[in-house]
Design an enzyme around this catalytic site. Structure first.
Site, PDB file in Angstrom:
ATOM      1  N   LYS A 103     -13.955  -1.002 -13.317  1.00 33.60           N
ATOM      2  CA  LYS A 103     -14.328  -2.286 -12.701  1.00 33.60           C
ATOM      3  C   LYS A 103     -14.820  -3.257 -13.782  1.00 33.60           C
ATOM      4  CE  LYS A 103     -13.038  -1.302  -8.610  1.00 33.60           C
ATOM      5  NZ  LYS A 103     -11.829  -1.939  -8.071  1.00 33.60           N
TER       6      LYS A 103
ATOM      7  N   ASP B 272       3.934   1.709  -4.481  1.00 36.87           N
ATOM      8  CA  ASP B 272       2.849   2.019  -5.415  1.00 36.87           C
ATOM      9  C   ASP B 272       2.780   0.862  -6.411  1.00 36.87           C
ATOM     10  OD1 ASP B 272       1.329   2.967  -7.523  1.00 36.87           O
ATOM     11  OD2 ASP B 272       2.536   4.779  -7.863  1.00 36.87           O
TER      12      ASP B 272
ATOM     13  N   SER C 200     -17.265  -4.521  -8.164  1.00 35.44           N
ATOM     14  CA  SER C 200     -18.289  -3.700  -7.508  1.00 35.44           C
ATOM     15  C   SER C 200     -19.632  -3.895  -8.190  1.00 35.44           C
ATOM     16  CB  SER C 200     -17.861  -2.231  -7.633  1.00 35.44           C
ATOM     17  OG  SER C 200     -18.947  -1.386  -7.395  1.00 35.44           O
TER      18      SER C 200
ATOM     19  N   TYR D 139     -18.668  -6.259  -4.789  1.00 34.73           N
ATOM     20  CA  TYR D 139     -19.119  -5.747  -3.498  1.00 34.73           C
ATOM     21  C   TYR D 139     -20.336  -4.859  -3.667  1.00 34.73           C
ATOM     22  CZ  TYR D 139     -14.074  -6.489  -2.604  1.00 34.73           C
ATOM     23  OH  TYR D 139     -12.796  -6.987  -2.522  1.00 34.73           O
TER      24      TYR D 139
ATOM     25  N   ASN E 156     -17.816  10.744   0.600  1.00 32.49           N
ATOM     26  CA  ASN E 156     -18.800  10.620  -0.479  1.00 32.49           C
ATOM     27  C   ASN E 156     -19.912   9.663  -0.084  1.00 32.49           C
ATOM     28  OD1 ASN E 156     -17.360  12.129  -2.573  1.00 32.49           O
ATOM     29  ND2 ASN E 156     -15.850  10.485  -2.378  1.00 32.49           N
ATOM     30  N   ASN E 157     -19.576   8.730   0.788  1.00 31.72           N
ATOM     31  CA  ASN E 157     -20.531   7.665   1.101  1.00 31.72           C
ATOM     32  C   ASN E 157     -21.427   8.037   2.279  1.00 31.72           C
ATOM     33  OD1 ASN E 157     -17.849   5.892   0.095  1.00 31.72           O
ATOM     34  ND2 ASN E 157     -19.800   5.468  -0.866  1.00 31.72           N
TER      35      ASN E 157
ATOM     36  N   ASP F 255       0.876  -1.177   0.000  1.00 32.02           N
ATOM     37  CA  ASP F 255       0.000   0.000   0.000  1.00 32.02           C
ATOM     38  C   ASP F 255       0.909   1.220   0.000  1.00 32.02           C
ATOM     39  OD1 ASP F 255      -1.982   2.031   0.914  1.00 32.02           O
ATOM     40  OD2 ASP F 255      -3.222   0.280   1.343  1.00 32.02           O
TER      41      ASP F 255
ATOM     42  N   ASN G 294     -22.642  -2.342  -0.820  1.00 33.87           N
ATOM     43  CA  ASN G 294     -22.192  -1.142  -0.085  1.00 33.87           C
ATOM     44  C   ASN G 294     -21.580  -1.499   1.269  1.00 33.87           C
ATOM     45  OD1 ASN G 294     -24.159  -0.225  -2.146  1.00 33.87           O
ATOM     46  ND2 ASN G 294     -23.786   1.768  -1.251  1.00 33.87           N
TER      47      ASN G 294
ATOM     48  N   GLY H 235     -26.627  10.519 -11.382  1.00 31.88           N
ATOM     49  CA  GLY H 235     -26.018   9.197 -11.555  1.00 31.88           C
ATOM     50  C   GLY H 235     -26.455   8.167 -10.527  1.00 31.88           C
TER      51      GLY H 235
ATOM     52  N   ARG I 144     -30.202   0.552  -1.067  1.00 29.88           N
ATOM     53  CA  ARG I 144     -28.933  -0.128  -1.321  1.00 29.88           C
ATOM     54  C   ARG I 144     -28.842  -1.380  -0.455  1.00 29.88           C
ATOM     55  NH1 ARG I 144     -29.103   3.069  -4.622  1.00 29.88           N
ATOM     56  NH2 ARG I 144     -27.638   4.670  -5.300  1.00 29.88           N
TER      57      ARG I 144
ATOM     58  N   TYR J 102     -14.910   5.351 -13.057  1.00 27.67           N
ATOM     59  CA  TYR J 102     -14.635   4.380 -11.993  1.00 27.67           C
ATOM     60  C   TYR J 102     -15.343   3.052 -12.315  1.00 27.67           C
ATOM     61  CZ  TYR J 102     -15.341   1.775  -7.718  1.00 27.67           C
ATOM     62  OH  TYR J 102     -15.417   0.748  -6.815  1.00 27.67           O
TER      63      TYR J 102
END
Ligand code: UDP
Length: 343
Positions: A159, A63, A129, A183, A204-205, A36, A185, A302, A237, A155
């Protein structure tokens, strides 16, 4: 080369889902090796993991876009499998910075795959996702064979393309076994309160927005839209506890390790139950005893009206199903948020 242990490469292992998965791997006798670069995480997560498991974790600050750096790590361990989480994940940002997403998410995946083939690591789990379904028409429950729609964002496109790349590599005859986990949520945190979601900047979530509002970091939650065609007018969701989601990777690795020959499978990872935005708010208020400051606002562009997983395949194929309740998840997320603020 270290060969005595069951080493599993976990790219993005300091992230939200990655860190919880690392804990579950260790608790199941595996030895995760985190790669990571902390661009969207914090070394605090490593400390949290170590507190939970009571031992040091192996990690490399690299990276995955750096192929040479990644190769060196592959040369150092005899990995039995790879769980590839590392990717950029902000839907809105991907619309304004598409090249960043295509470069990092697809370039990172390709580097991991090249190393996997070069070093003969044949078990590969990819973080996909439910965004690959786009806005499903007809049924709101999606199975793994529900036709995919045009992705809503770069994004989402990464995926879809990621899954496609993996499928093509397997089709080419490469010695690779792939499990794409889609996945839904993820929410919640480890029940110890030592690891959880660490959004950088404004979240954002929904759940981190709720807990940060309750903690006084943010002023008010806006519920995006109240006139959807759902029982209470807000979007639905499939929210899954991150520890349940982490366990799906352990089940997935066990399953894939038992497969012979090449394979590529897709599995939805959700609870199979839909929850509305208002239900989340009410659950939060109930379990925290706090009143949340919120208001209705415009729909967010969206947004899909409602989507939740058909989870039959997960049970049959990898012998996994979600165990924890929505209340559990909200309590754990709130506990984590309070710990963060006390630090
Ligand atoms: N949501 C909301 N306010 C927020 C963030 C999210 O009302 O500040 C709603 C959003 O419209 C969606 C649900 O919460 O219906 C889940 O949103 P999130 O961004 O967490 O997940 P996704 O839309 O990617 O499934």
């Amino acid at each position: 080369m270290m060969v005595d242990k069951n080493y599993v490469l976990v790219t993005g292992g300091a992230g939200f889902i990655g860190s919880h998965t690392v804990v579950e791997l260790i608790e199941n006798g595996m030895v995760p090796v985190i790669v990571d670069d902390f661009r969207n995480s914090n070394t605090k997560m490593l400390e949290g993991i170590q507190k939970i498991v009571g031992s040091e974790v192996l990690f490399h600050n690299v990276d995955i876009g750096n192929k040479e750096g990644l190769s060196l790590i592959f040369g150092q361990y005899n990995f039995s499998g790879i769980i590839h989480f590392a990717a950029d994940k902000a839907v809105g940002e991907s619309v304004s910075l598409p090249l960043k997403y295509y470069k990092n998410n697809l370039g990172g995946l390709i580097n991991c795959l090249e190393c996997a083939l070069e070093f003969s690591v044949d078990n590969f789990i990819f973080s996909s996702s439910c965004t690959v379904y786009g806005d499903p028409d007809g049924s709101t429950t999606v199975t793994e064979i529900t036709p995919q729609k045009e992705p809503n964002s770069p994004y989402g496109a990464t995926k879809q393309m990621g899954e496609r790349i993996l499928e093509d590599v397997v089709k080419s005859g490469a010695a690779l076994k792939v499990l794409n986990l889609r996945y839904f949520n993820p929410i919640g945190a480890h029940e110890s309160g030592n690891i959880g979601e660490l959004p950088i900047g404004k979240p954002n979530n929904l759940l981190p927005y709720v807990t940060q509002t309750a903690a006084g970091v943010l002023e008010k939650l806006t519920v995006f839209g109240k006139d959807y065609d759902t029982p209470d007018g807000t979007c639905i969701r499939d929210y899954i506890h991150v520890v349940d989601l982490a366990k799906a990777h352990v089940s997935g690795l066990k399953w894939i390790g038992n497969q012979t020959g090449t394979t590529v499978e897709i599995v939805n990872v959700g609870t199979g139950k839909g929850t509305s935005v208002l239900e989340i708010i009410h659950t939060f208020e109930k379990v925290s005893g706090k009143q949340l400051n919120w208001e209705f606002g415009e729909r967010r562009e969206g947004d899909v009206e409602q989507i939740f997983a058909d989870v039959t395949k997960a049970k049959h194929l990898i012998d996994w199903e979600a165990q924890k309740s929505m209340e559990n998840a909200v309590i754990d997320a709130w506990n984590w948020e309070q710990n963060l603020r006390n630090d």
